[in-house]
Scaffold this active site. Structure first.
Site, PDB file in Angstrom:
ATOM      1  N   HIS A 506       0.868  -1.176   0.000  1.00 37.70           N
ATOM      2  CA  HIS A 506       0.000   0.000   0.000  1.00 37.70           C
ATOM      3  C   HIS A 506       0.907   1.229   0.000  1.00 37.70           C
ATOM      4  CE1 HIS A 506      -3.259  -2.456   2.408  1.00 37.70           C
ATOM      5  NE2 HIS A 506      -2.910  -3.029   1.264  1.00 37.70           N
TER       6      HIS A 506
HETATM    7  C1  FAD Z   1       0.231  -9.609  -0.598  1.00 40.34           C
HETATM    8  C2  FAD Z   1      -0.574  -8.421  -0.975  1.00 40.34           C
HETATM    9  C3  FAD Z   1      -1.874  -8.286  -0.497  1.00 40.34           C
HETATM   10  C4  FAD Z   1      -2.648  -7.181  -0.844  1.00 40.34           C
HETATM   11  N1  FAD Z   1      -3.935  -7.114  -0.387  1.00 40.34           N
HETATM   12  C5  FAD Z   1      -4.695  -6.036  -0.692  1.00 40.34           C
HETATM   13  C6  FAD Z   1      -6.030  -5.939  -0.254  1.00 40.34           C
HETATM   14  O1  FAD Z   1      -6.570  -6.823   0.392  1.00 40.34           O
HETATM   15  N2  FAD Z   1      -6.740  -4.836  -0.550  1.00 40.34           N
HETATM   16  C7  FAD Z   1      -6.206  -3.826  -1.277  1.00 40.34           C
HETATM   17  O2  FAD Z   1      -6.891  -2.837  -1.494  1.00 40.34           O
HETATM   18  N3  FAD Z   1      -4.937  -3.910  -1.741  1.00 40.34           N
HETATM   19  C8  FAD Z   1      -4.178  -4.993  -1.469  1.00 40.34           C
HETATM   20  N4  FAD Z   1      -2.894  -5.072  -1.943  1.00 40.34           N
HETATM   21  C9  FAD Z   1      -2.414  -4.006  -2.812  1.00 40.34           C
HETATM   22  C10 FAD Z   1      -2.904  -4.218  -4.230  1.00 40.34           C
HETATM   23  O3  FAD Z   1      -2.476  -5.449  -4.700  1.00 40.34           O
HETATM   24  C11 FAD Z   1      -2.402  -3.104  -5.119  1.00 40.34           C
HETATM   25  O4  FAD Z   1      -2.863  -1.874  -4.631  1.00 40.34           O
HETATM   26  C12 FAD Z   1      -2.903  -3.209  -6.558  1.00 40.34           C
HETATM   27  O5  FAD Z   1      -2.783  -4.508  -7.043  1.00 40.34           O
HETATM   28  C13 FAD Z   1      -2.154  -2.222  -7.420  1.00 40.34           C
HETATM   29  O6  FAD Z   1      -2.521  -2.360  -8.763  1.00 40.34           O
HETATM   30  P1  FAD Z   1      -1.702  -1.655  -9.925  1.00 40.34           P
HETATM   31  O7  FAD Z   1      -2.210  -2.174 -11.195  1.00 40.34           O
HETATM   32  O8  FAD Z   1      -1.754  -0.189  -9.717  1.00 40.34           O
HETATM   33  O9  FAD Z   1      -0.201  -2.082  -9.682  1.00 40.34           O
HETATM   34  P2  FAD Z   1       0.431  -3.558  -9.793  1.00 40.34           P
HETATM   35  O10 FAD Z   1      -0.567  -4.585  -9.533  1.00 40.34           O
HETATM   36  O11 FAD Z   1       1.655  -3.532  -8.972  1.00 40.34           O
HETATM   37  O12 FAD Z   1       0.794  -3.684 -11.316  1.00 40.34           O
HETATM   38  C14 FAD Z   1       1.884  -3.056 -11.887  1.00 40.34           C
HETATM   39  C15 FAD Z   1       2.409  -3.938 -12.986  1.00 40.34           C
HETATM   40  O13 FAD Z   1       3.369  -3.224 -13.731  1.00 40.34           O
HETATM   41  C16 FAD Z   1       4.458  -4.040 -14.035  1.00 40.34           C
HETATM   42  N5  FAD Z   1       5.620  -3.179 -14.228  1.00 40.34           N
HETATM   43  C17 FAD Z   1       6.245  -2.414 -13.301  1.00 40.34           C
HETATM   44  N6  FAD Z   1       7.267  -1.769 -13.845  1.00 40.34           N
HETATM   45  C18 FAD Z   1       7.305  -2.108 -15.149  1.00 40.34           C
HETATM   46  C19 FAD Z   1       8.149  -1.732 -16.235  1.00 40.34           C
HETATM   47  N7  FAD Z   1       9.157  -0.867 -16.071  1.00 40.34           N
HETATM   48  N8  FAD Z   1       7.909  -2.275 -17.442  1.00 40.34           N
HETATM   49  C20 FAD Z   1       6.877  -3.143 -17.609  1.00 40.34           C
HETATM   50  N9  FAD Z   1       6.058  -3.529 -16.629  1.00 40.34           N
HETATM   51  C21 FAD Z   1       6.267  -3.007 -15.401  1.00 40.34           C
HETATM   52  C22 FAD Z   1       4.581  -4.925 -12.831  1.00 40.34           C
HETATM   53  O14 FAD Z   1       5.276  -6.113 -13.131  1.00 40.34           O
HETATM   54  C23 FAD Z   1       3.126  -5.166 -12.463  1.00 40.34           C
HETATM   55  O15 FAD Z   1       2.602  -6.301 -13.084  1.00 40.34           O
HETATM   56  C24 FAD Z   1      -2.102  -6.174  -1.631  1.00 40.34           C
HETATM   57  C25 FAD Z   1      -0.812  -6.310  -2.126  1.00 40.34           C
HETATM   58  C26 FAD Z   1      -0.044  -7.419  -1.816  1.00 40.34           C
HETATM   59  C27 FAD Z   1       1.313  -7.549  -2.361  1.00 40.34           C
END
Ligand code: FAD
Ligand code: SF4
Lengths: 580, 272
Positions: A506
């Protein structure tokens, strides 16, 4: 030699919830979307039969491979930052679906207070209430304006929820009924009710019944299988990007995902983004991918870093407070904001805590945000107090009352005795941004491709510690009411400091939204003020951290961003929301 | 249909406990007696190794089932080359997680072999970690977070283990004139306490950090799925009433009374 590829309409960096929602919405509208993802290609079948605590919870099989890329971290500006070397310190998403695959699925809405935090604080307590170093600001949007997007995300993910008795108003009920009660949850609810609080089930993306979302994707019913947080779901029962938005994008025929493709730069001519450069990490070859619209959805750290590396926007300067890229880094910190609390040991009761789900539990909002009167309190924001039943897996669950040895005969005896006789409740507290907590590029350490790592500078203040202490005291009160024979509480000492553990995932800020281009980097559609065809989506756009998990709100803003992109493309350019 | 463990449960259980007997508890008399056999003799690796496998040997004459063969084949060292180090490891893990009335201790559960295998793999060389220089400690880094400390070390986990175990042995020789594995239980505990308290001087790693690693790996070996070589016959789970990999608790999760279930390993689960 950089090889130039054919132009696409839209390129996104990252395939998590943020990138996935954008990909689905734009490909549905007929735009050609290419998703670049640094991690491996994954599909639902990859998670079948993976109930393996060692591999996923202790060896972090699904998390970011830090041998390639990480962040550096320090507390003070006069210090050398050190790299976060080990996954014990960083559970960050990677691979198709990002962190949305191995999340718990707790899917909250934030409070109306959050989006207007500055105005509402001044209105209720006066300007003096805000300490000099606290850089809270309004988001440029109200809860009511965001509400339809919350509704969309919740319907996409099939969120199972119970009406929050004191929550903000909703335009519709949760798509699926709340999760089941357990003995421990019943006990928590009873105790908090007796204390005059208002417990309710945490909204959950572990979906309670077979559900078809508006895009026609099916999410199965949760089995309460207890291998959820840090695991992909065995049964397609936890809403994740793979079985929802990415599947939807795939069906349009307008979408492609390219894995093992690490984006290293955003290309631009000063006014417009022209595409991105990525490296095929199998061959090391660099590619230029031109696009009409560039979307950064690579999580807080990548989003901020790519802007800094590509020299887009004005970098934040913590000494003057000027500039925006890297500003307002916040988070939930594992030795302050969550994972601290009260643990109760019960002599006469054994709970079935080996059963559970990532998001099974109950919480109270009586202390959330500004729900408590802060007049006589020396901190801002609040906390929700929850009991959650994640499934007590055996390596991680060997709790013993304070004063018990941590190994040897007595430890073994007591850890076995208390395995199912202990419950933990924790406050998850909000985090206000501070002038001195920010991100920039590290001067020393580089990633496997030779690019500077992102550096985080973050230290706690007394207000942070006081907020945490208050939360823990409420946990203690509740745990005593629940009838525990022994109640151990965590101490927040005066010198407890950010421990460089990026454990909660987070983390927020760096490319924050607002209505004023002087103090924000993007508008409320996540569109860069300085570069109209560049959208930076995800928690990076949040000016502060609430006391709730962020993803429900990340999902809502991703839908709003997608609307903005469609408007932008349909209009043939322009800012979809003007600055003030 | 795949054959289930439960089909031959009784038989398997027996062999498994017996097989691990020589390693059961090095501080106990039987073991001391065994090692006495070679006291004064030529302590060659193979001879010493024979001591740990002599029961396997006699068994293999009895035309063992495939199951037994497989178990035996898995119990060879792939990380620790010096047998002495392995004996120290075994003794240390047993002190951390001793056999008692609840059930087997670390050795019987296969923990030393589990750790050996883990160290031989990617984890042992910190394969997923960021490993670029400069390596240094942060001035303000508070020790309340042990991981933060370990992670800035230049040593990898395998190197930390080797150094730590040899230090343990050396301390035992200095203090008690005997190797660690042959020292009394109390003596072993005394030395381990010193590591835990950070009192032992090590090179490039605080002894407390080594101890935390050792303790954590011991618990992992006791409770990880048996496919990794520890938690023999799911005995760790049985002590803990942990049902392993179950497909669903949906029908019982609301129950008030404690629900006891037969554990299921990944082997059973995945071949379901
Ligand atoms: C164990 C765990 C439990 C969680 N539980 C909760 C929960 O219960 N409730 C909640 O609200 N949130 C939870 N979270 C947080 C939640 O998972 C994230 O807030 C959310 O998934 C973020 O989504 P996103 O798409 O913004 O980022 P991400 O899911 O991090 O996606 C970013 C993607 O970009 C890719 N990427 C990064 N840099 C590059 C690059 N330079 N080139 C190409 N690709 C790249 C990464 O590989 C990744 O796949 C949890 C997180 C974890 C780790
Ligand atoms: S607890 Fe439910 S949602 Fe979570 S992994 Fe198991 S079945 Fe899937």
């Amino acid at each position: 030699m950089v090889k130039k590829l054919d132009k696409v309409d839209v390129v996104t960096v990252g395939s998590g919830w943020s990138g996935g929602i954008v990909a689905a919405e734009l490909s549905k509208k007929g735009y050609q979307v290419l998703v670049l993802e640094r991690g491996q290609y994954k599909k639902q079948e990859d998670f079948v039969g993976t109930k393996d605590e060692l591999r996923f919870s202790l060896r972090y099989d699904l998390m970011q491979d830090l041998s390639k890329d990480t962040i550096t971290s320090r507390n003070y500006m006069d210090e050398k930052a050190l790299p976060v070397r080990n996954n014990d310190q960083a559970r960050l998403g990677s691979n198709t679906g990002g962190a949305g695959v191995h999340w718990n699925g707790i899917s909250f809405r934030w409070l109306p207070y959050d989006f207007e935090i500055y105005s509402k604080t001044v209105e209720r307590y006066g300007k003096e209430k805000i300490p000099d170093e606290v850089t809270i600001q309004d988001w440029g949007i109200t809860y009511d304006e965001l509400e339809p997007y919350y509704d969309r995300f919740e319907k996409t993910a099939g969120i199972s929820g119970e009406e929050n008795p004191i929550g903000p108003k909703r335009s519709d009920k949760y798509p699926t009924p709340p999760m089941k009660d357990t003995t421990a949850i019943r006990l928590f609810k009873k105790a908090t009710k007796e204390l005059g609080y208002h417990p309710y089930h945490m909204p959950s993306a572990n979906v309670t019944e077979t559900y078809e979302n508006p895009d026609g994707e099916t999410i199965n019913a949760c089995m309460y299988c207890a291998f959820c947080e840090e695991y992909g779901c065995d049964f397609g029962a936890k809403a994740d990007p793979i079985i929802t938005v990415l599947a939807t994008a795939e069906k349009t025929g307008n979408y492609e995902i390219r894995n093992e493709a690490t984006v290293v730069r955003v290309l631009h001519d000063g006014n417009r983004a022209t595409g991105v450069v990525y490296v095929d990490t199998n061959t090391g070859e660099e590619y230029e991918q031109p696009a009409d619209l560039v979307v950064l959805a690579g999580f807080v750290f990548t989003n901020t870093r790519l802007l800094l590396l590509s020299k887009i926007g004005r970098p934040y300067d913590p000494t003057t407070g000027k500039g925006v890229i890297g500003k307002n880094f916040t988070g939930h910190f594992s030795n302050l904001s969550t994972y601290v609390g009260a643990r109760g040991y019960f002599e006469d009761k054994k709970f079935n805590t080996f059963m559970g789900t990532g998001a099974l539990g109950a919480t109270i909002d009586d202390f959330s945000g500004d729900n408590m009167d802060h007049t006589d309190l020396d901190f801002l924001h609040g906390f929700e107090v929850h009991y959650s039943q994640l499934g007590a897996r055996p390596i991680a669950n060997n709790q013993v009352p304070e004063g018990t040895p941590t190994w040897g005969k007595e430890f073994k005896e007591k850890s076995l005795h208390y395995t199912y006789r202990n419950l933990f409740i924790t406050p998850q507290s909000g985090y206000t941004p501070k002038k001195h907590n920010y991100m920039d590029l590290d001067p020393t350490y580089k990633d496997f491709l030779g690019n500077p790592l992102l550096r985080v500078t973050c230290k706690y203040t007394d207000q942070d510690r006081n907020l945490s202490r208050k939360g823990i005291s409420i946990c203690k009160e509740i745990m005593e009411k629940m009838g525990a024979d022994i109640v151990d509480t965590d101490e927040i000492s005066d010198d407890v400091e950010f421990n460089h553990a990026y454990y909660t995932d987070h983390f927020l800020g760096g490319v924050i939204m607002g209505s004023d281009p002087e103090t924000s980097a993007v508008n409320t559609y996540s569109q860069m003020w300085d570069m109209e065809n560049l959208f930076v989506v995800g928690g990076s756009s949040f000016p502060h951290n609430s006391n709730y998990n962020p993803t429900g709100t990340i999902g809502a803003f991703a839908y709003r961003a997608a609307d903005g992109m469609i408007k932008y493309l349909d209009n043939g350019g322009g800012l979809v929301e003007k600055g003030k | 249909m795949t054959k289930k463990h439960s089909d031959d449960d009784g038989h398997k259980k027996n062999t498994s406990t017996e097989d691990s007997k020589p390693l059961q508890d090095p501080s106990r008399r039987k073991f001391v007696k065994n090692t006495g056999m070679i006291a004064g003799g030529v302590v060659g690796g193979s001879l010493l190794g024979g001591l740990l496998t002599n029961e396997f040997k006699s068994k293999s004459n009895e035309n063992p089932s495939n199951q037994e063969h497989n178990e035996r084949f898995q119990e060879a060292r792939q990380f620790f080359s010096r047998y002495e180090d392995f004996l120290v490891l075994a003794a240390a893990t047993e002190r951390i997680f001793p056999k008692d009335d609840n059930g087997p201790g670390a050795i019987e559960l296969g923990v030393p072999y589990f750790i050996d295998k883990q160290l031989a793999g990617r984890w042992g060389i910190n394969g997923r970690d960021y490993r670029h220089a400069p390596f240094m400690q942060q001035s303000s880094k508070k020790v309340d977070n042990s991981n933060a400390q370990v992670e800035q070390l230049i040593l990898n986990r395998g190197e930390i283990f080797i150094q730590g175990l040899r230090k343990m042995n050396q301390l035992s020789e200095n203090r008690f004139k005997t190797t660690f594995d042959k020292a009394d239980e109390d003596q072993q505990i005394e030395i381990l306490k010193d590591f835990d308290d950070g009192k032992v001087k090590m090179n490039g790693v605080p002894s407390k950090s080594f101890f935390i690693l050792l303790r954590q790996s011991t618990l992992e070996g006791a409770y990880a799925d048996p496919l990794y070589g520890g938690n023999k016959n799911m005995e760790g789970w049985k002590m803990k009433n942990f049902p392993g990999a179950q497909a669903s608790y949906a029908n019982v999760v609301e129950e008030d009374d404690f629900v006891k279930m037969e554990p299921m390993s990944l082997n059973d689960y995945q071949q379901h």
